[in-house]
Design a protein around this motif. Structure first.
Motif, PDB file in Angstrom:
ATOM      1  N   GLN A 200       0.851  -1.184   0.000  1.00 22.01           N
ATOM      2  CA  GLN A 200       0.000   0.000   0.000  1.00 22.01           C
ATOM      3  C   GLN A 200       0.892   1.241   0.000  1.00 22.01           C
ATOM      4  O   GLN A 200       1.834   1.339   0.785  1.00 22.01           O
ATOM      5  N   TYR A 201       0.568   2.146  -0.901  1.00 22.45           N
ATOM      6  CA  TYR A 201       1.318   3.391  -1.032  1.00 22.45           C
ATOM      7  C   TYR A 201       0.393   4.564  -0.756  1.00 22.45           C
ATOM      8  O   TYR A 201      -0.803   4.500  -1.029  1.00 22.45           O
ATOM      9  N   VAL A 202       0.946   5.608  -0.227  1.00 27.45           N
ATOM     10  CA  VAL A 202       0.197   6.832   0.004  1.00 27.45           C
ATOM     11  C   VAL A 202       0.931   7.942  -0.728  1.00 27.45           C
ATOM     12  O   VAL A 202       2.148   8.086  -0.605  1.00 27.45           O
ATOM     13  N   ALA A 203       0.183   8.711  -1.495  1.00 30.80           N
ATOM     14  CA  ALA A 203       0.769   9.853  -2.199  1.00 30.80           C
ATOM     15  C   ALA A 203      -0.186  11.023  -2.092  1.00 30.80           C
ATOM     16  O   ALA A 203      -1.400  10.864  -2.200  1.00 30.80           O
TER      17      ALA A 203
ATOM     18  N   PRO B 216      -3.583  15.577  -9.740  1.00 34.58           N
ATOM     19  CA  PRO B 216      -3.513  14.142 -10.013  1.00 34.58           C
ATOM     20  C   PRO B 216      -3.396  13.799 -11.494  1.00 34.58           C
ATOM     21  O   PRO B 216      -3.078  12.674 -11.840  1.00 34.58           O
TER      22      PRO B 216
ATOM     23  N   PHE C 271       0.723   0.250 -12.143  1.00 29.70           N
ATOM     24  CA  PHE C 271      -0.115   0.492 -10.982  1.00 29.70           C
ATOM     25  C   PHE C 271      -1.184   1.490 -11.393  1.00 29.70           C
ATOM     26  O   PHE C 271      -1.167   2.029 -12.487  1.00 29.70           O
ATOM     27  N   ARG C 272      -2.098   1.715 -10.503  1.00 28.00           N
ATOM     28  CA  ARG C 272      -3.138   2.700 -10.773  1.00 28.00           C
ATOM     29  C   ARG C 272      -3.461   3.415  -9.484  1.00 28.00           C
ATOM     30  O   ARG C 272      -3.760   2.793  -8.473  1.00 28.00           O
ATOM     31  N   TRP C 273      -3.376   4.724  -9.493  1.00 24.41           N
ATOM     32  CA  TRP C 273      -3.811   5.512  -8.351  1.00 24.41           C
ATOM     33  C   TRP C 273      -5.329   5.552  -8.383  1.00 24.41           C
ATOM     34  O   TRP C 273      -5.936   5.661  -9.449  1.00 24.41           O
ATOM     35  N   VAL C 274      -5.951   5.462  -7.225  1.00 26.86           N
ATOM     36  CA  VAL C 274      -7.408   5.532  -7.152  1.00 26.86           C
ATOM     37  C   VAL C 274      -7.838   6.570  -6.128  1.00 26.86           C
ATOM     38  O   VAL C 274      -7.097   6.908  -5.214  1.00 26.86           O
ATOM     39  N   ARG C 275      -9.034   7.045  -6.334  1.00 28.04           N
ATOM     40  CA  ARG C 275      -9.661   7.988  -5.404  1.00 28.04           C
ATOM     41  C   ARG C 275     -10.641   7.205  -4.529  1.00 28.04           C
ATOM     42  O   ARG C 275     -11.070   6.102  -4.892  1.00 28.04           O
TER      43      ARG C 275
END
Length: 96
Positions: A26-29, A34, A45-49
């Motif tokens: 798990q990553y936090v950015a 965005p 990977f895919r950043w999600v909201r």
């Protein structure tokens, strides 16, 4: 670096015919824009909201963890809490 790593024992599935362990990183950015990418990622990977979580295929406990994590992201960004404190609160651990 991953913010947290989770190991989840799972039964046989379409990828592996034996019981095995999924390892989730798990990553936090925190970003101001965005849609602006600084560079191409090294791994897919895919950043999600937060509003996208319900549409993702994931374990129920991973979804719960992600929902709780989104709730504390502002505090993490401000340095008000650390990963261990957040994980204990999400797990319901009331030990100090």
């Amino acid at each position: 670096m991953p913010w947290w790593i989770t190991e989840q024992p799972v039964p046989p599935d379409a990828h592996c015919g034996d019981r095995h362990v999924h390892v989730d990183h798990q990553y936090v950015a925190l970003v101001t824009d965005p849609d602006e990418m600084i560079r191409e990622p090294e791994h897919p990977f895919r950043w999600v909201r937060p509003d996208e979580l319900d549409g993702l295929a994931m374990f129920a406990d991973t979804r719960l963890l992600a929902t709780g994590l989104f709730a504390v992201v502002p505090m993490l960004g401000a340095g008000d809490v650390d990963a261990v404190t957040v994980m204990r609160s999400l797990a319901g651990d009331r030990q100090s």
